[in-house]
Design an enzyme around this catalytic site. Sequence first.
Site, PDB file in Angstrom:
ATOM      1  N   LYS A 145     -34.421  36.038 -40.546  1.00 22.21           N
ATOM      2  CA  LYS A 145     -33.525  34.950 -40.966  1.00 22.21           C
ATOM      3  C   LYS A 145     -34.300  33.779 -41.551  1.00 22.21           C
ATOM      4  O   LYS A 145     -33.905  33.211 -42.562  1.00 22.21           O
ATOM      5  CB  LYS A 145     -32.669  34.458 -39.776  1.00 22.21           C
ATOM      6  N   ARG A 185     -24.485  31.129 -31.888  1.00 19.63           N
ATOM      7  CA  ARG A 185     -25.031  32.221 -31.074  1.00 19.63           C
ATOM      8  C   ARG A 185     -24.088  32.639 -29.959  1.00 19.63           C
ATOM      9  O   ARG A 185     -24.421  33.562 -29.203  1.00 19.63           O
ATOM     10  CB  ARG A 185     -26.355  31.774 -30.452  1.00 19.63           C
ATOM     11  N   ARG A 233     -45.856  37.845 -35.309  1.00 17.14           N
ATOM     12  CA  ARG A 233     -45.636  36.429 -35.643  1.00 17.14           C
ATOM     13  C   ARG A 233     -46.313  35.536 -34.598  1.00 17.14           C
ATOM     14  O   ARG A 233     -46.841  34.476 -34.917  1.00 17.14           O
ATOM     15  CB  ARG A 233     -44.131  36.147 -35.698  1.00 17.14           C
ATOM     16  N   ARG A 253     -45.776  29.715 -31.600  1.00 14.60           N
ATOM     17  CA  ARG A 253     -44.564  29.653 -30.778  1.00 14.60           C
ATOM     18  C   ARG A 253     -44.784  30.373 -29.461  1.00 14.60           C
ATOM     19  O   ARG A 253     -45.055  31.573 -29.435  1.00 14.60           O
ATOM     20  CB  ARG A 253     -43.398  30.309 -31.541  1.00 14.60           C
ATOM     21  N   ARG A 263     -35.112  37.573 -25.097  1.00 19.08           N
ATOM     22  CA  ARG A 263     -34.394  37.004 -26.250  1.00 19.08           C
ATOM     23  C   ARG A 263     -33.498  38.061 -26.894  1.00 19.08           C
ATOM     24  O   ARG A 263     -32.358  37.768 -27.271  1.00 19.08           O
ATOM     25  CB  ARG A 263     -35.394  36.452 -27.268  1.00 19.08           C
TER      26      ARG A 263
HETATM   27  P1  ADP Z   1     -35.446  33.541 -32.921  1.00 21.19           P
HETATM   28  O1  ADP Z   1     -34.065  33.814 -33.400  1.00 21.19           O
HETATM   29  O2  ADP Z   1     -36.512  34.159 -33.757  1.00 21.19           O
HETATM   30  O3  ADP Z   1     -35.619  33.812 -31.466  1.00 21.19           O
HETATM   31  P2  ADP Z   1     -34.933  30.671 -33.132  1.00 21.19           P
HETATM   32  O4  ADP Z   1     -35.902  29.714 -33.670  1.00 21.19           O
HETATM   33  O5  ADP Z   1     -33.633  30.845 -33.841  1.00 21.19           O
HETATM   34  O6  ADP Z   1     -35.751  32.017 -33.053  1.00 21.19           O
HETATM   35  O7  ADP Z   1     -34.578  30.290 -31.602  1.00 21.19           O
HETATM   36  C1  ADP Z   1     -35.572  30.100 -30.635  1.00 21.19           C
HETATM   37  C2  ADP Z   1     -34.928  29.748 -29.297  1.00 21.19           C
HETATM   38  O8  ADP Z   1     -34.183  28.504 -29.421  1.00 21.19           O
HETATM   39  C3  ADP Z   1     -33.897  30.741 -28.760  1.00 21.19           C
HETATM   40  O9  ADP Z   1     -34.499  31.789 -28.035  1.00 21.19           O
HETATM   41  C4  ADP Z   1     -33.034  29.830 -27.868  1.00 21.19           C
HETATM   42  O10 ADP Z   1     -33.656  29.560 -26.633  1.00 21.19           O
HETATM   43  C5  ADP Z   1     -32.994  28.527 -28.636  1.00 21.19           C
HETATM   44  N1  ADP Z   1     -31.823  28.460 -29.547  1.00 21.19           N
HETATM   45  C6  ADP Z   1     -31.874  28.409 -30.911  1.00 21.19           C
HETATM   46  N2  ADP Z   1     -30.645  28.349 -31.433  1.00 21.19           N
HETATM   47  C7  ADP Z   1     -29.776  28.362 -30.383  1.00 21.19           C
HETATM   48  C8  ADP Z   1     -28.347  28.336 -30.263  1.00 21.19           C
HETATM   49  N3  ADP Z   1     -27.557  28.301 -31.347  1.00 21.19           N
HETATM   50  N4  ADP Z   1     -27.806  28.377 -29.023  1.00 21.19           N
HETATM   51  C9  ADP Z   1     -28.568  28.410 -27.941  1.00 21.19           C
HETATM   52  N5  ADP Z   1     -29.920  28.441 -27.964  1.00 21.19           N
HETATM   53  C10 ADP Z   1     -30.524  28.422 -29.172  1.00 21.19           C
END
Ligand code: ADP
Length: 193
Positions: free
Chosen positions: A14, A89, A128, A134, A146
């Site tokens: 994404k 999400r 990554r 991260r 996750r």
């Molecule tokens: P990825 O999808 O690669 O895991 P993101 O950067 O989108 O990475 O998200 C990293 C973390 O941030 C998630 O594992 C979660 O803990 C938190 N997070 C991000 N977006 C949301 C959301 N919309 N609702 C709840 N938690 C979120």
Amino acid sequence: MFNLILFGPPGSGKGTQSEKLIARYGLKHLSTGDLLRSEIASQTPLGIAAKSLMDKGQLVPDEVVIGMIDHALVNNPKARGFLFDGFPRTKAQSEALDALLKKKGASINVVLALNVTEDELIKRLLNRGLTSGRSDDTKEDVIRARIGEYHNKTSTVADYYDKFGKVVLIKGEGSVDEIFDALSAEIDKRLDK
Ligand code: ADP
């Protein structure tokens, strides 16, 4: 306005595709992950609270991310459209997003859902983690948590938008450009209308 949700599990690409899509279509990129990481970097109370959940691979509470998106929508009154990445999400986040867009007289035009096998996701995320800095990308158990959160909570977002006929599945494996072309083709079809 043209509003797009780029949807898919962690590691589905994404972030990579968002960068290319916003450049081509002039959309404003809203990534809740990026917004949360910037709160962490600034050591705000919100960031400190979110970090402990993120490091366990869990979602942060709906009201936190909905508040961040609300704020971002209000602060970008002139945007020609938004690309939502990593949001919504949960079903509650989806309903909140629809309500926030409705206030602007807008809605989600399409949900483009990237499809990638679980083995490939884990491989990409561990890879990554070698360079991203991260902390949630370095441990396989956190990565699996996750992906578990994605299956338990986030996959329902696709069902929610599917009821409105808005979801298009896109093969998320292949070259970055092939995937970008497939995403762009779906956007172009809808922009023409
Ligand atoms: P990825 O999808 O690669 O895991 P993101 O950067 O989108 O990475 O998200 C990293 C973390 O941030 C998630 O594992 C979660 O803990 C938190 N997070 C991000 N977006 C949301 C959301 N919309 N609702 C709840 N938690 C979120």
